[in-house]
Design a protein around this motif. Structure first.
Motif, PDB file in Angstrom:
ATOM      1  N   GLU A 135       0.848  -1.191   0.000  1.00 48.54           N
ATOM      2  CA  GLU A 135       0.000   0.000   0.000  1.00 48.54           C
ATOM      3  C   GLU A 135       0.882   1.239   0.000  1.00 48.54           C
ATOM      4  O   GLU A 135       1.938   1.275   0.637  1.00 48.54           O
ATOM      5  N   ILE A 136       0.423   2.243  -0.728  1.00 47.19           N
ATOM      6  CA  ILE A 136       1.130   3.524  -0.748  1.00 47.19           C
ATOM      7  C   ILE A 136       0.110   4.643  -0.869  1.00 47.19           C
ATOM      8  O   ILE A 136      -0.841   4.544  -1.630  1.00 47.19           O
ATOM      9  N   GLU A 137       0.301   5.682  -0.075  1.00 45.44           N
ATOM     10  CA  GLU A 137      -0.499   6.900  -0.149  1.00 45.44           C
ATOM     11  C   GLU A 137       0.480   8.067  -0.217  1.00 45.44           C
ATOM     12  O   GLU A 137       1.366   8.173   0.631  1.00 45.44           O
ATOM     13  N   GLY A 138       0.303   8.916  -1.202  1.00 51.04           N
ATOM     14  CA  GLY A 138       1.167  10.091  -1.306  1.00 51.04           C
ATOM     15  C   GLY A 138       2.488   9.819  -1.974  1.00 51.04           C
ATOM     16  O   GLY A 138       3.426  10.596  -1.820  1.00 51.04           O
ATOM     17  N   GLY A 139       2.577   8.753  -2.721  1.00 55.04           N
ATOM     18  CA  GLY A 139       3.806   8.436  -3.442  1.00 55.04           C
ATOM     19  C   GLY A 139       3.571   8.480  -4.937  1.00 55.04           C
ATOM     20  O   GLY A 139       2.486   8.847  -5.398  1.00 55.04           O
ATOM     21  N   PRO A 140       4.562   8.094  -5.711  1.00 58.77           N
ATOM     22  CA  PRO A 140       4.427   8.138  -7.166  1.00 58.77           C
ATOM     23  C   PRO A 140       3.468   7.077  -7.686  1.00 58.77           C
ATOM     24  O   PRO A 140       3.208   6.072  -7.010  1.00 58.77           O
ATOM     25  N   GLU A 141       2.943   7.299  -8.888  1.00 62.43           N
ATOM     26  CA  GLU A 141       2.140   6.290  -9.572  1.00 62.43           C
ATOM     27  C   GLU A 141       3.107   5.238 -10.107  1.00 62.43           C
ATOM     28  O   GLU A 141       4.066   5.574 -10.808  1.00 62.43           O
ATOM     29  N   LEU A 142       2.866   3.999  -9.769  1.00 62.66           N
ATOM     30  CA  LEU A 142       3.745   2.907 -10.188  1.00 62.66           C
ATOM     31  C   LEU A 142       2.939   1.930 -11.026  1.00 62.66           C
ATOM     32  O   LEU A 142       1.859   1.511 -10.627  1.00 62.66           O
ATOM     33  N   GLY A 143       3.478   1.541 -12.178  1.00 62.66           N
ATOM     34  CA  GLY A 143       2.736   0.691 -13.090  1.00 62.66           C
ATOM     35  C   GLY A 143       3.090  -0.775 -13.029  1.00 62.66           C
ATOM     36  O   GLY A 143       2.345  -1.613 -13.512  1.00 62.66           O
ATOM     37  N   GLY A 144       4.252  -1.084 -12.446  1.00 66.23           N
ATOM     38  CA  GLY A 144       4.689  -2.474 -12.440  1.00 66.23           C
ATOM     39  C   GLY A 144       5.303  -2.894 -11.113  1.00 66.23           C
ATOM     40  O   GLY A 144       5.752  -2.059 -10.323  1.00 66.23           O
ATOM     41  N   HIS A 145       5.323  -4.189 -10.896  1.00 72.48           N
ATOM     42  CA  HIS A 145       5.894  -4.743  -9.666  1.00 72.48           C
ATOM     43  C   HIS A 145       7.391  -4.429  -9.571  1.00 72.48           C
ATOM     44  O   HIS A 145       7.868  -3.975  -8.538  1.00 72.48           O
ATOM     45  N   GLU A 146       8.107  -4.643 -10.665  1.00 70.26           N
ATOM     46  CA  GLU A 146       9.547  -4.388 -10.644  1.00 70.26           C
ATOM     47  C   GLU A 146       9.811  -2.909 -10.391  1.00 70.26           C
ATOM     48  O   GLU A 146      10.695  -2.550  -9.615  1.00 70.26           O
ATOM     49  N   GLN A 147       9.008  -2.046 -10.981  1.00 67.64           N
ATOM     50  CA  GLN A 147       9.140  -0.601 -10.760  1.00 67.64           C
ATOM     51  C   GLN A 147       8.884  -0.270  -9.284  1.00 67.64           C
ATOM     52  O   GLN A 147       9.587   0.552  -8.692  1.00 67.64           O
ATOM     53  N   SER A 148       7.897  -0.923  -8.682  1.00 69.98           N
ATOM     54  CA  SER A 148       7.607  -0.668  -7.270  1.00 69.98           C
ATOM     55  C   SER A 148       8.746  -1.158  -6.380  1.00 69.98           C
ATOM     56  O   SER A 148       9.085  -0.510  -5.388  1.00 69.98           O
TER      57      SER A 148
END
Length: 190
Positions: A102-115
């Motif tokens: 879970e993330i609130e107030g962070g960047p938009e992430l499109g992929g698991h590896e990116q996260s």
């Protein structure tokens, strides 16, 4: 807001055990994130005991006339449940991040590896063997590789977890009552 508030075991999947004080003793887990940290961040991962640390611990126990531990996994789990965090701190436990839950107030992430790379930028360790693959044939080869090389690692593994990278596709795939439809474990023979 970038400060470690709570750490828990997965428990039964709904309710876990509060092990915050013990997790604070692990150097791999940041207790404060730097500037720009999201307002809320939930990270999932695994605490483990490297085989080299397990062997050294057991050698010291035997030398002291005490009974050695049976295996690294149970030793790590028991170490996290200690009532005294000083005992946990002595166990040389390590941590891998494996999921941004879970993330609130962070960047938009499109992929698991990116996260995972984002979590790494915040100071959370990720396993260096994480790999993005482009086909089922590559996934199959990757699983066979680790089945043959699992003992080359300084930690025990019993399989490879294969996950869909695209987070929007994960959302569409959903979950059953027991497990996500976007991940599967390829278990090795004992």
């Amino acid at each position: 807001n970038g400060v470690l508030v709570q750490g828990a075991t997965r428990g039964d999947g709904r309710v876990g055990e509060n092990i915050t004080d013990n997790l604070r003793t692990l150097a791999d887990i940041p207790t404060e994130l730097g500037p720009g940290a999201p307002a809320r961040l939930e990270v999932r991962g695994e605490v483990y005991l490297p085989l080299s640390a397990f062997e050294a611990t057991n050698a010291a126990l035997v030398e002291a006339g005490q009974k050695p531990y049976v295996n690294p996994r149970n030793t790590a789990a028991g170490s996290l449940r200690q009532k005294d965090p000083a005992v946990t701190a002595q166990r040389r436990l390590r941590f891998w991040t494996y999921q941004l839950a879970e993330i609130e107030g962070g960047p938009e992430l499109g992929g698991h590896e990116q996260s995972l790379r984002y979590l790494e930028s915040l100071g959370f360790p990720i396993n260096p063997t994480v790999t993005v693959l482009g086909s089922l044939a590559e996934v199959s080869a990757h699983c066979r590789h680790w089945a043959a090389h699992r003992h080359d690692l300084d930690y025990d593994i019993d399989g490879v977890v294969v996950k869909v990278d695209d987070l929007a596709l994960r959302e569409r795939l959903g979950s059953t009552a027991r497990a996500p439809r976007w991940a599967i474990a390829f278990k090795f023979p004992p």
